[in-house]
Design a protein around this motif. Structure first.
Motif, PDB file in Angstrom:
ATOM      1  N   THR A 231       1.145  -1.227   0.027  1.00  0.00           N
ATOM      2  CA  THR A 231      -0.040  -0.006  -0.084  1.00  0.00           C
ATOM      3  C   THR A 231       0.860   1.323  -0.020  1.00  0.00           C
ATOM      4  OG1 THR A 231      -0.262   0.365   2.442  1.00  0.00           O
ATOM      5  CG2 THR A 231      -1.714  -1.269   1.344  1.00  0.00           C
ATOM      6  N   GLY A 232       0.074   2.454  -0.260  1.00  0.00           N
ATOM      7  CA  GLY A 232       0.992   3.639  -0.384  1.00  0.00           C
ATOM      8  C   GLY A 232       0.212   4.610  -1.180  1.00  0.00           C
ATOM      9  N   GLU A 233       0.611   5.887  -1.174  1.00  0.00           N
ATOM     10  CA  GLU A 233       0.010   6.864  -1.790  1.00  0.00           C
ATOM     11  C   GLU A 233      -0.282   6.607  -3.369  1.00  0.00           C
ATOM     12  OE1 GLU A 233       1.766  10.679  -1.534  1.00  0.00           O
ATOM     13  OE2 GLU A 233       1.490  10.602   0.810  1.00  0.00           O
ATOM     14  N   GLN A 234      -1.223   7.044  -4.038  1.00  0.00           N
ATOM     15  CA  GLN A 234      -1.543   6.666  -5.404  1.00  0.00           C
ATOM     16  C   GLN A 234      -0.645   7.017  -6.191  1.00  0.00           C
ATOM     17  OE1 GLN A 234      -5.494   8.724  -5.667  1.00  0.00           O
ATOM     18  NE2 GLN A 234      -6.559   7.031  -4.952  1.00  0.00           N
ATOM     19  N   THR A 235       0.033   8.155  -6.160  1.00  0.00           N
ATOM     20  CA  THR A 235       1.102   8.581  -6.969  1.00  0.00           C
ATOM     21  C   THR A 235       2.224   7.438  -6.916  1.00  0.00           C
ATOM     22  OG1 THR A 235       2.044   9.992  -5.441  1.00  0.00           O
ATOM     23  CG2 THR A 235       0.406  10.830  -7.099  1.00  0.00           C
ATOM     24  N   TYR A 236       2.613   7.101  -5.726  1.00  0.00           N
ATOM     25  CA  TYR A 236       3.732   6.273  -5.403  1.00  0.00           C
ATOM     26  C   TYR A 236       3.499   4.917  -6.131  1.00  0.00           C
ATOM     27  CZ  TYR A 236       6.747   2.950  -2.778  1.00  0.00           C
ATOM     28  OH  TYR A 236       7.402   1.903  -2.244  1.00  0.00           O
ATOM     29  N   ILE A 237       2.005   4.448  -5.817  1.00  0.00           N
ATOM     30  CA  ILE A 237       1.624   2.933  -6.305  1.00  0.00           C
ATOM     31  C   ILE A 237       1.594   3.364  -7.907  1.00  0.00           C
ATOM     32  CG2 ILE A 237      -0.146   1.358  -6.484  1.00  0.00           C
ATOM     33  CD1 ILE A 237       1.440   1.168  -3.950  1.00  0.00           C
ATOM     34  N   ASP A 238       1.398   4.251  -8.624  1.00  0.00           N
ATOM     35  CA  ASP A 238       1.158   4.522  -9.951  1.00  0.00           C
ATOM     36  C   ASP A 238       2.706   4.158 -10.666  1.00  0.00           C
ATOM     37  OD1 ASP A 238      -1.072   5.334 -10.464  1.00  0.00           O
ATOM     38  OD2 ASP A 238      -0.662   7.600 -10.166  1.00  0.00           O
ATOM     39  N   GLN A 239       3.630   4.779  -9.736  1.00  0.00           N
ATOM     40  CA  GLN A 239       5.092   4.221 -10.272  1.00  0.00           C
ATOM     41  C   GLN A 239       5.394   2.873 -10.145  1.00  0.00           C
ATOM     42  OE1 GLN A 239       7.697   6.929  -7.757  1.00  0.00           O
ATOM     43  NE2 GLN A 239       6.592   8.896  -8.260  1.00  0.00           N
ATOM     44  N   ILE A 240       5.109   2.238  -9.087  1.00  0.00           N
ATOM     45  CA  ILE A 240       5.391   0.933  -8.699  1.00  0.00           C
ATOM     46  C   ILE A 240       4.763  -0.040  -9.792  1.00  0.00           C
ATOM     47  CG2 ILE A 240       5.390  -1.025  -7.110  1.00  0.00           C
ATOM     48  CD1 ILE A 240       7.401   0.886  -6.552  1.00  0.00           C
ATOM     49  N   ALA A 241       3.499   0.379 -10.039  1.00  0.00           N
ATOM     50  CA  ALA A 241       2.671  -0.582 -10.775  1.00  0.00           C
ATOM     51  C   ALA A 241       3.172  -0.530 -12.382  1.00  0.00           C
ATOM     52  CB  ALA A 241       1.112  -0.111 -10.876  1.00  0.00           C
ATOM     53  N   ALA A 242       3.785   0.628 -12.588  1.00  0.00           N
ATOM     54  CA  ALA A 242       4.279   0.825 -14.007  1.00  0.00           C
ATOM     55  C   ALA A 242       5.465   0.145 -14.433  1.00  0.00           C
ATOM     56  CB  ALA A 242       4.502   2.366 -14.313  1.00  0.00           C
ATOM     57  N   LEU A 243       6.274  -0.472 -13.288  1.00  0.00           N
ATOM     58  CA  LEU A 243       7.469  -1.129 -13.474  1.00  0.00           C
ATOM     59  C   LEU A 243       7.529  -2.408 -14.223  1.00  0.00           C
ATOM     60  CD1 LEU A 243       9.123  -0.490 -10.101  1.00  0.00           C
ATOM     61  CD2 LEU A 243       9.712   0.615 -12.228  1.00  0.00           C
ATOM     62  N   ASP A 244       8.443  -2.969 -15.293  1.00  0.00           N
ATOM     63  CA  ASP A 244       8.102  -4.365 -15.478  1.00  0.00           C
ATOM     64  C   ASP A 244       8.577  -5.376 -14.328  1.00  0.00           C
ATOM     65  OD1 ASP A 244      11.180  -4.521 -15.242  1.00  0.00           O
ATOM     66  OD2 ASP A 244      11.468  -3.709 -17.326  1.00  0.00           O
ATOM     67  N   ASP A 245       8.288  -6.600 -14.558  1.00  0.00           N
ATOM     68  CA  ASP A 245       8.511  -7.357 -13.600  1.00  0.00           C
ATOM     69  C   ASP A 245       9.718  -7.509 -12.879  1.00  0.00           C
ATOM     70  OD1 ASP A 245       5.886  -8.132 -14.075  1.00  0.00           O
ATOM     71  OD2 ASP A 245       6.358 -10.182 -14.766  1.00  0.00           O
ATOM     72  N   ALA A 246      10.963  -7.336 -13.639  1.00  0.00           N
ATOM     73  CA  ALA A 246      12.243  -7.261 -12.922  1.00  0.00           C
ATOM     74  C   ALA A 246      12.465  -6.121 -12.212  1.00  0.00           C
ATOM     75  CB  ALA A 246      13.314  -7.393 -14.115  1.00  0.00           C
ATOM     76  N   ALA A 247      12.113  -4.966 -12.623  1.00  0.00           N
ATOM     77  CA  ALA A 247      12.027  -3.811 -11.743  1.00  0.00           C
ATOM     78  C   ALA A 247      11.306  -3.816 -10.505  1.00  0.00           C
ATOM     79  CB  ALA A 247      12.013  -2.491 -12.822  1.00  0.00           C
ATOM     80  N   PHE A 248      10.176  -4.363 -10.496  1.00  0.00           N
ATOM     81  CA  PHE A 248       8.982  -4.390  -9.598  1.00  0.00           C
ATOM     82  C   PHE A 248       9.725  -5.228  -8.599  1.00  0.00           C
ATOM     83  CE2 PHE A 248       5.696  -6.403  -7.422  1.00  0.00           C
ATOM     84  CZ  PHE A 248       5.009  -5.434  -7.206  1.00  0.00           C
ATOM     85  N   LEU A 249      10.494  -6.476  -8.917  1.00  0.00           N
ATOM     86  CA  LEU A 249      10.815  -7.379  -7.792  1.00  0.00           C
ATOM     87  C   LEU A 249      11.841  -6.583  -7.097  1.00  0.00           C
ATOM     88  CD1 LEU A 249      10.451 -10.687  -9.785  1.00  0.00           C
ATOM     89  CD2 LEU A 249       9.074  -9.901  -8.025  1.00  0.00           C
TER      90      LEU A 249
END
Length: 394
Positions: A231-249
């Motif tokens: 969980t996090g602020e929507q702008t922060y989650i926007d950034q996390i959600a936009a990452l590809d799988d490798a960068a997300f992990l």
């Protein structure tokens, strides 16, 4: 065509509505359930639910647990920590003489187990599928429910049921169209990102709750993997959600740390907005709202679903202890609301407190959080109070 029933009607055939219906059936109270979706529509829903020890006991009483237990993952330990700060706490089932602190199961698996139990004995319990409720009118004498039906020729028509007690348990889907219900909502401006994640090290039935400056995150043991709630602020989650799988992990590893080794794979990701809400105004008679339709909590402590199950059980006891002539009367519903006020009120306050205190990086707050976690680690009575609250409510 209007049909007048002399027994309660439950709007919503999800877990909370079905637990209520099974409880009423077990008590010898006839009940009708109206569900908007077709049978089995949610069996493929992989969303993770955290079941408390109290919810397990409810499912055992209803004869559901035996079917479900092969599909749940036990939580033996809860590990609580904060990023960029000292202090941690461990909660262990053995310390509290519990078989587990909780259990993780998919929404779809729970629905299958509940439906299987209903199919074993349907006497006194009727479920009508694909009948979305269109309107609810409540007066001094009864509740009238208008719902849509599909005939043999697939032409839509509407039916009307009058009942002494309408119970809204559909998660709030029907509330917008119902006059007389006022909801107070606090939008956190946060989203939750969820998914199933594979890790280098086995989970060993440990659930992790980690507080970061952006918001709480949790890893719940689920099968051989973890269910992630980030969980996090929507702008922060926007950034996390936009990452590809490798960068997300990689970002997940940076936020969580090394306790489960490397993060190897993330499944399909989903997200939803977070809010705290409760009904400020309900009908004095003939209609009651339970579960997420009545109150919605932040998922930080896994309380919301279990509070809804306790709503269902308290209402079932209230109805079963009444004569048929009292179902839906003002004094009986007042007794129900009074019986649930402490548990739901404290649940809302508790989760809101955790979000406000553990989701910021203000100077000095990290030290206070660390001190609180340290105290929880050192004080057995504090751990006992917390575990009792998580397991059984107030």
């Amino acid at each position: 065509m209007k049909q007048t029933l002399t027994h309660p009607v439950v709007i919503g055939g999800g877990p909370v509505g079905l637990v209520l219906a099974l409880s009423l059936q077990q008590a010898g109270v006839p009940v009708t359930v109206l569900e908007a979706q077709p049978p089995g529509a949610m069996y493929g829903d992989g969303r993770a639910l955290a079941l408390s020890s109290g919810t397990r006991q409810v499912l055992e009483q209803l004869g559901v647990w035996n079917t479900l237990q092969s599909k749940v993952t036990a939580i033996d330990t809860i590990h609580v920590s904060q990023q960029k700060g000292f202090g941690r706490a461990l909660l262990k089932a053995g310390e509290h003489q519990l078989p587990a602190l909780g259990y993780v199961v998919s929404y779809g698996a729970l629905m299958q187990a509940l439906d299987a139990r209903i199919a074993e004995s349907s006497s006194g319990l009727e479920i009508q599928y694909q009948v979305p409720v269109q309107n609810l009118h409540v007066d001094a004498n009864a509740a009238e429910i208008t719902f849509q039906t599909a005939g043999a020729t697939d032409r839509q028509s509407t039916d009307l049921i009058a009942t002494p007690l309408a119970i809204i348990a559909d998660g709030g889907r029907s509330l917008e169209s119902i006059p007389g219900l006022v909801r107070e909502t606090k939008h956190y401006g946060h989203d939750a990102l969820v998914g199933l994640v594979q890790t280098e090290l086995p989970h060993r039935n440990i659930a992790y709750e980690r507080f970061t400056p952006f918001g709480p995150m949790a890893l719940l043991p689920n099968g051989e993997h973890f269910s992630l709630v980030w969980t996090g602020e929507q702008t922060y989650i926007d950034q996390i959600a936009a990452l590809d799988d490798a960068a997300f992990l990689q970002a997940l590893h940076q936020a969580f740390g090394d306790r489960v080794g490397k993060f190897l794979h993330i499944g399909k990701r989903g997200r939803f907005p977070l809010k705290l809400s409760k009904l400020e105004q309900t009908f004095p008679a003939h209609c009651v709202v339970i579960g997420n339709a009545a109150q919605t909590m932040h998922p930080v402590a896994g309380q919301g679903f279990n509070v809804g199950i306790r709503d269902a059980m308290a209402l079932a006891r209230n109805i079963a202890a009444s004569s048929a002539a009292e179902w839906g009367t003002v004094h009986r519903l007042a007794q129900y609301h009074q019986s649930r006020a402490r548990d739901t009120g404290r649940g809302l306050i508790f989760t809101d407190f955790l979000v406000n205190v553990f989701s910021n990086d203000l100077i000095g707050v990290g030290l206070l959080r660390g001190a609180g976690l340290g105290a929880l680690s050192m004080l057995p009575f504090a751990r006992r109070l917390l575990v009792n609250k998580m397991s059984y409510g107030s």
